[in-house]
Motif scaffolding. Structure first.
Motif: not given
Length: 250
Positions: A233-236, A242-244
C-alpha cells in the motif's frame, strides 16, 4: 676435471683427503728446490704417489725427465712453487706431447704433503658445517623458548631466572598457599583475573581472521502477510503521488 678420473674412485679419494705424508729426515737433509722436489714427492712410502706412473719408469731407467713428453700415461709435474715453503704438484694423464688431462693436485707445505680437495668435496664440507651450526642454534633456542596464554612467547635466558628450579619451587608454593586460602574463605581457591591486553588483541585478531575466511551467510527474516500488505500500500501511494505531480494543471 674430476680428481678421481682414470685412477681413483670416490671412496679412495675421500680417504686420501684425510691423509698427510712427510719425511722429516730427508726434508731437513736436502734443501728443497724446484729441481729436486719431485724426487721428494716420488718416495715409495708416499700414499699419494702412484708406483705405476711414468715418473717411476724414468727413475728406474735413469732417463732424463724430458722423456716424459714422449710418453703416455700418468705422470707428476711441478705446477707452482713458492720456494722454499710451498710446492704444488699436479697429477695428470698425458695423451700426447701437447695434450694432458689434469687429475688431482697436491701441495707440499714445509715438507708435509696434502691432497687438495676438489670443488664438490669443498662445497659438501662447507654445507655440512653450516647445517650443523644452524641445527645447534635451533636446539639452543628451542630449549629456552616459553609460552604463556597471558603474555605469549618469551625467552628464558640464563640470567632471567625463568625456568629454573627455584622459580618452579616458588611458583608451586604460591599456588599451594592460594589454594589453601581459597578453601579457608570458601571461594574454592579460584582467582578471578581480568583478561590482559595481549589476550584481547589476540582474540580479536583470531575472530577477524576467521570471519574473513568463513563469512557467515546473511538471511533476511520472512515478513508477515500484514507487513507485506502495508509495504504494498505504501508503494502504491508513492506511485499515485508521483503521477499526480507529473499531471498538468487544467
Amino acid at each position: 676435471p674430476s680428481p678421481m678420473a682414470h685412477s681413483q674412485d670416490a671412496s679412495t679419494w675421500s680417504k686420501l683427503l684425510s691423509l698427510t705424508w712427510s719425511d722429516a729426515n730427508r726434508w731437513n737433509m736436502q734443501q728443497p728446490t724446484p729441481a729436486n722436489i719431485l724426487d721428494y714427492f716420488c718416495e715409495r712410502t708416499n700414499p699419494f704417489y702412484d708406483h705405476h706412473c711414468n715418473n717411476e719408469q724414468i727413475r728406474m731407467q735413469r732417463l732424463n725427465p724430458e722423456h716424459l713428453l714422449g710418453m703416455q700415461g700418468v705422470e707428476y709435474v711441478l705446477l707452482r712453487f713458492q720456494e722454499p715453503i710451498l710446492f704444488v704438484i699436479r697429477k695428470q694423464f698425458r695423451k700426447s706431447p701437447t695434450e694432458v688431462i689434469p687429475q688431482s693436485l697436491y701441495y707440499i707445505i714445509n715438507g708435509v704433503v696434502h691432497a687438495a680437495p676438489d670443488l664438490g668435496s669443498l662445497f659438501n664440507s662447507r654445507l655440512l658445517t653450516t647445517t650443523y651450526h644452524l641445527q645447534c642454534a635451533f636446539n639452543s633456542l628451542n630449549s629456552i623458548v616459553r609460552h604463556h596464554p597471558d603474555t605469549g612467547y618469551s625467552w628464558a635466558t640464563p640470567g632471567s631466572g625463568q625456568g629454573d628450579s627455584s622459580g618452579a619451587a616458588s611458583g608451586a608454593s604460591t599456588a599451594a598457599a592460594t589454594a589453601a586460602a581459597g578453601k579457608a574463605t570458601g571461594t574454592g581457591g579460584g582467582i578471578k583475573k581480568e583478561s590482559s591486553v595481549f589476550q584481547r588483541q589476540r582474540v580479536d585478531a583470531l575472530l577477524k581472521e576467521w570471519s574473513a575466511l568463513f563469512p557467515s551467510p546473511h538471511f533476511q527474516p520472512q515478513q508477515q502477510p500484514q507487513q507485506q500488505k502495508q509495504q504494498q500500500s505504501q508503494q502504491q501511494n508513492q506511485q499515485t503521488h508521483s503521477v499526480n505531480k507529473k499531471a498538468p494543471s487544467a
